[in-house]
Design an enzyme around this catalytic site. Sequence first.
Site, PDB file in Angstrom:
ATOM      1  N   SER A  55     -13.022  -0.340  -8.542  1.00 10.31           N
ATOM      2  CA  SER A  55     -12.477  -1.023  -8.660  1.00 10.31           C
ATOM      3  C   SER A  55     -13.653  -2.074  -8.182  1.00 10.31           C
ATOM      4  O   SER A  55     -14.173  -0.974  -7.731  1.00 10.31           O
ATOM      5  CB  SER A  55     -11.459  -1.825  -7.733  1.00 10.31           C
ATOM      6  OG  SER A  55     -11.425  -3.272  -7.550  1.00 10.31           O
ATOM      7  N   TYR A  64      -7.251   0.142  -0.331  1.00 14.18           N
ATOM      8  CA  TYR A  64      -7.642   0.341  -1.189  1.00 14.18           C
ATOM      9  C   TYR A  64      -9.425   0.204  -1.708  1.00 14.18           C
ATOM     10  O   TYR A  64      -9.377   1.063  -2.751  1.00 14.18           O
ATOM     11  CB  TYR A  64      -6.992  -1.142  -1.994  1.00 14.18           C
ATOM     12  CG  TYR A  64      -7.164  -0.755  -3.278  1.00 14.18           C
ATOM     13  CD1 TYR A  64      -6.791  -0.433  -4.330  1.00 14.18           C
ATOM     14  CD2 TYR A  64      -7.923  -1.782  -3.937  1.00 14.18           C
ATOM     15  CE1 TYR A  64      -6.297  -0.810  -5.790  1.00 14.18           C
ATOM     16  CE2 TYR A  64      -8.264  -2.139  -5.157  1.00 14.18           C
ATOM     17  CZ  TYR A  64      -7.167  -2.174  -5.713  1.00 14.18           C
ATOM     18  OH  TYR A  64      -7.173  -1.642  -7.624  1.00 14.18           O
TER      19      TYR A  64
END
Lengths: 78, 244
Positions: free
Chosen positions: B138, B151
């Site tokens: 990401s 995350y």
Amino acid sequence: MSDVADRVKKIVVEHLGVEAEKVTDEASFIDDLGADSLDTVELVMAFEDEFGVEIPDDAAEKILTVKDAIAFIAANGK
Amino acid sequence: MFDLSGKTALVTGASGGIGGAIARTLKACGAKLALSGTRAEALQALADELGGAEILPCKLDVAEEVEALVPAAVDKLGQLDILVNNAGITRDGLAMRMKDEDWAAVLRVDLEAAFRLSRAALRPMMKARHGRIISISSVVGSIGNPGQANYAAAKAGLEGMTRSLAAEVASRGVTVNCVAPGFIASAMTDALTDDQKAKMFERIPAGRFGEGSDVAAAVLWLASAEGAYVTGQSIHVNGGMYMG
């Protein structure tokens, strides 16, 4: 025993691309046969497949020479 | 170009938006697929839409299930050429209030499961002297995001792991890469107001969200024969919002 030795040596010759006469009982995979650490992992995998034996990591670490491999498989293989 | 005929692929998180797009793209280019995810019905619906695929439901927070997934895929597909670590979860919260279990759950699924699957996949790939491991990270792993310490850590971790694995197995014809999406259109972004969207678009030079198919196209390139010399990389697919 001699059958195991022959099959072990054949695998070593094929995987490392070395001449058969260099694959003596005393030969060290890394010092004598030019294997790197990844080669030794692959050799262990190949032994496992050929002989239907599981070689745990702590045992694999002690297999440094052709003789070591033959002895482990003779003791644990099918 | 980009022909995957005769190749096999395991895609995790295939019931999600990006995972589904990846599965459709790989299938369209000829790959035989195994689809994994937590929702068996959604996987079956996708398999039906694709005209056939193996279904391998798996809970990625359960180590035993994770360890069994690659062997099951090899069993069903006959071999494993391509592993796409796409599955991921979020448990957002400001770091000062983040619970231990929220930190651990995200690391376990987003990073640890990807490692376990990659480790298992390397064995058949090294033997075949061919393989592709592609992990979906990401942009957040590069630029951070408030509320996503867990995350961002997991996604940055995937990229570091990828570089190490790539160095270990490059000599055996196995490549290991990441694709790092920016903001991708989804049910979640559809629910945003126009004002909220406009604010987000200010950060994206392309002025729009990406599509799952944009991410899938990068995965396809890395999975194909044409991507053979690309390894240890993170390919950013983000409309320019982060340029490395």
